[in-house]
Design an enzyme around this catalytic site. Structure first.
Site, PDB file in Angstrom:
ATOM      1  N   CYS A 255      -3.012 -22.348 -12.406  1.00 31.65           N
ATOM      2  CA  CYS A 255      -3.595 -23.467 -11.662  1.00 31.65           C
ATOM      3  C   CYS A 255      -4.362 -22.958 -10.453  1.00 31.65           C
ATOM      4  CB  CYS A 255      -2.493 -24.424 -11.243  1.00 31.65           C
ATOM      5  SG  CYS A 255      -1.209 -23.617 -10.316  1.00 31.65           S
TER       6      CYS A 255
ATOM      7  N   ARG B 277      -6.733  -7.838 -10.817  1.00 28.93           N
ATOM      8  CA  ARG B 277      -7.850  -7.072 -10.256  1.00 28.93           C
ATOM      9  C   ARG B 277      -9.149  -7.884 -10.150  1.00 28.93           C
ATOM     10  NH1 ARG B 277     -10.067  -3.033 -11.645  1.00 28.93           N
ATOM     11  NH2 ARG B 277     -10.026  -2.077  -9.607  1.00 28.93           N
TER      12      ARG B 277
HETATM   13  N1  LLP Z   1      -2.416   8.462  -3.423  1.00 26.69           N
HETATM   14  C1  LLP Z   1      -2.261   7.493  -2.498  1.00 26.69           C
HETATM   15  C2  LLP Z   1      -1.626   7.821  -1.226  1.00 26.69           C
HETATM   16  C3  LLP Z   1      -2.719   6.204  -2.776  1.00 26.69           C
HETATM   17  O1  LLP Z   1      -2.573   5.258  -1.852  1.00 26.69           O
HETATM   18  C4  LLP Z   1      -3.324   5.923  -4.008  1.00 26.69           C
HETATM   19  C5  LLP Z   1      -3.804   4.581  -4.326  1.00 26.69           C
HETATM   20  C6  LLP Z   1      -3.442   6.962  -4.942  1.00 26.69           C
HETATM   21  C7  LLP Z   1      -2.982   8.219  -4.612  1.00 26.69           C
HETATM   22  C8  LLP Z   1      -4.054   6.770  -6.296  1.00 26.69           C
HETATM   23  O2  LLP Z   1      -5.378   6.401  -6.231  1.00 26.69           O
HETATM   24  P1  LLP Z   1      -6.263   6.335  -7.564  1.00 26.69           P
HETATM   25  O3  LLP Z   1      -6.366   7.728  -8.098  1.00 26.69           O
HETATM   26  O4  LLP Z   1      -5.564   5.440  -8.507  1.00 26.69           O
HETATM   27  O5  LLP Z   1      -7.543   5.804  -7.099  1.00 26.69           O
HETATM   28  N2  LLP Z   1      -4.810  -1.905  -6.702  1.00 26.69           N
HETATM   29  C9  LLP Z   1      -6.100  -1.295  -6.476  1.00 26.69           C
HETATM   30  C10 LLP Z   1      -6.014   0.169  -6.176  1.00 26.69           C
HETATM   31  C11 LLP Z   1      -5.147   0.488  -4.982  1.00 26.69           C
HETATM   32  C12 LLP Z   1      -5.001   1.957  -4.773  1.00 26.69           C
HETATM   33  C13 LLP Z   1      -3.984   2.236  -3.717  1.00 26.69           C
HETATM   34  N3  LLP Z   1      -3.725   3.603  -3.498  1.00 26.69           N
HETATM   35  C14 LLP Z   1      -6.986  -1.561  -7.674  1.00 26.69           C
HETATM   36  O6  LLP Z   1      -6.538  -2.198  -8.619  1.00 26.69           O
HETATM   37  O7  LLP Z   1      -8.151  -1.177  -7.679  1.00 26.69           O
END
Ligand code: LLP
Length: 413
Positions: free
Chosen positions: A343, A313
């Site tokens: 690296c 992240r």
């Molecule tokens: N529903 C859908 C359709 C989504 O695409 C996502 C997240 C969620 C729910 C859940 O979202 P949350 O409540 O966790 O915000 N890797 C990134 C975050 C990518 C989120 C993708 N979609 C990070 O580490 O910030």
């Protein structure tokens, strides 16, 4: 004592000493607090208590089976984003009817599997996908339960990489094309259109865009009500953020206040798909100091045995995670670059971090790593995926073993 707190100068998780866990498991290791997951779930659930709702945990945030089972035990459903996540949900004991299946670019095989299982809803991303699902369902002689994912063109005010609900994003059907598409889908013998879906983006601390998205779905619901659709639910996706810098997390009460006025007139069941809010604060990544160096004219470096392979992240989103010593030493603080062993110059977990004296072999914890941590880990540099530990009621257990070298080479010629 729930969560990650210092006791007698030692970081603890739900009362268990982090250093004692790390000594046994080795590092890097993810450590999760069951109590914090339960507390976050309870806070969100309570905020929406006045309205019929179901929380479908966004498995992409953390799909370790023990974590999924814990959430299932709390009464959540699952939001799966791939065939692998559907499989994880089933292995964790979720019924197909507790799974919503989202995702841009679902393959024909994934769709067919979801149709065969009879999941609660497949969230449709396009006209073309809708026709494919219809054909697959007719071939099986069933009706697939589907929801239409709309792209409402609303700015989530978050990092561009995790913003999904604007016109130029690849997700969903632009909202002005949604009503005609829904009317067309109402006549499809292979489809039961049971819901509408929207997901604006992630790490949102301002709930106003979430409210706007709810209104957009409510207006669309009214518009298509007479089209012969049997809508059951509106799925508002996830997105509620947390205070990575130690400030307050997103407020579930404000979230409910923003979306429920739009929901109420529809009378439809509300689905939420939170990931980060439930899991992020409940996990830490613990690494050990492998080396330190400080030369005049260069930054002071603390080099850990963990980095972008375990938690990407900071590198991918310039995300800030607090970093603390597990057993802080007495003495003057200094500014450090806290880096990993890979690296890559981008392999930096924290810039300009103020820490007390740090020595080789000291343990360091990266906080709020319970969501989008392990799930985004990789084997880059032939590193092995880390172990995971769950602390529950003061007792801890390994819920995923560290990969062995055998695991690392298993599928190769
Ligand atoms: N529903 C859908 C359709 C989504 O695409 C996502 C997240 C969620 C729910 C859940 O979202 P949350 O409540 O966790 O915000 N890797 C990134 C975050 C990518 C989120 C993708 N979609 C990070 O580490 O910030």
């Amino acid at each position: 004592m729930s969560g990650f707190t210092f006791r007698d100068g030692q970081l603890t998780c739900d009362g268990a000493a982090v250093a004692a866990i790390a000594r046994e498991t080795g590092t890097p290791v993810y450590i999760y607090s069951a109590a914090l997951i339960r507390e976050a779930h309870a806070a969100l659930d309570a905020a929406f208590a006045g309205y019929r709702h179901t929380i479908h945990f966004a498995m992409k945030a953390n799909s370790t089976l023990a974590i999924l089972r814990l959430l299932r035990g709390l009464g959540t459903g699952a939001d799966a984003n791939s065939g692998g996540e559907i499989e994880a949900a089933l292995r964790a004991g979720f019924e197909p009817r507790q799974i919503v299946f989202t995702g841009v670019g679902k393959t024909r095989d994934e769709l067919d599997h979801a149709v065969a299982l009879g999941v609660k809803a497949i969230n449709i991303e396009s006209d073309s996908e809708a026709d494919r699902i219809d054909a697959l369902a007719r071939a099986r002689g069933v009706r697939a339960r589907v929801a239409l994912r709309v792209n409402p063109d609303i700015d989530a005010n978050t990092h561009a990489h995790i913003s999904t609900g604007q016109r130029f994003n690849k997700f969903g059907v632009p909202i002005e094309f949604a009503a005609p598409l829904l009317r067309r889908l109402a006549g499809k013998p292979g489809l039961d259109v049971v819901g509408l879906h929207v997901h604006l983006g992630s790490q949102m601390l301002d709930v106003e865009p979430l409210g706007s998205a709810a209104w957009a779905l409510a207006v669309l619901t009214r518009e298509v009500r007479d089209a012969g659709l049997r809508l059951e639910h509106l799925d508002l996706g996830g997105g509620l953020g947390i205070g990575y810098d130690g400030a307050a997390h997103g407020d579930p009460v404000a979230y409910a206040a923003a979306v429920l006025p739009a929901m109420r007139p529809t009378g439809l069941h509300l689905i939420l798909e939170p990931g980060r809010f439930l899991a992020a604060p409940a996990g830490i990544l613990v690494g050990r100091v492998a080396d330190t160096k400080a030369y005049p004219g260069s930054p002071r470096f603390v080099i850990l045995d963990t980095g972008m392979t375990e938690l990407i992240r900071p590198m991918l989103y310039e995300a800030y995670h607090r970093i603390v010593a597990v057993a802080p030493r007495e003495g003057p603080t200094e500014q450090y670059e806290i880096v990993g062993p890979l690296c890559e110059t981008s392999d930096t977990l924290g810039h300009n971090r103020e820490l007390g004296p740090v020595e080789v072999d000291d343990l360091v914890a990266v906080l709020d790593a319970g969501a989008y941590g392990f799930v985004m880990a990789s084997n880059y540099n032939r590193r092995r995926m880390p172990a995971e530990v769950l602390v529950d009621e003061g007792r801890w257990r390994v819920i995923r073993k560290r990969q062995s070298y055998g695991d690392l080479f298993r599928n190769e010629e």
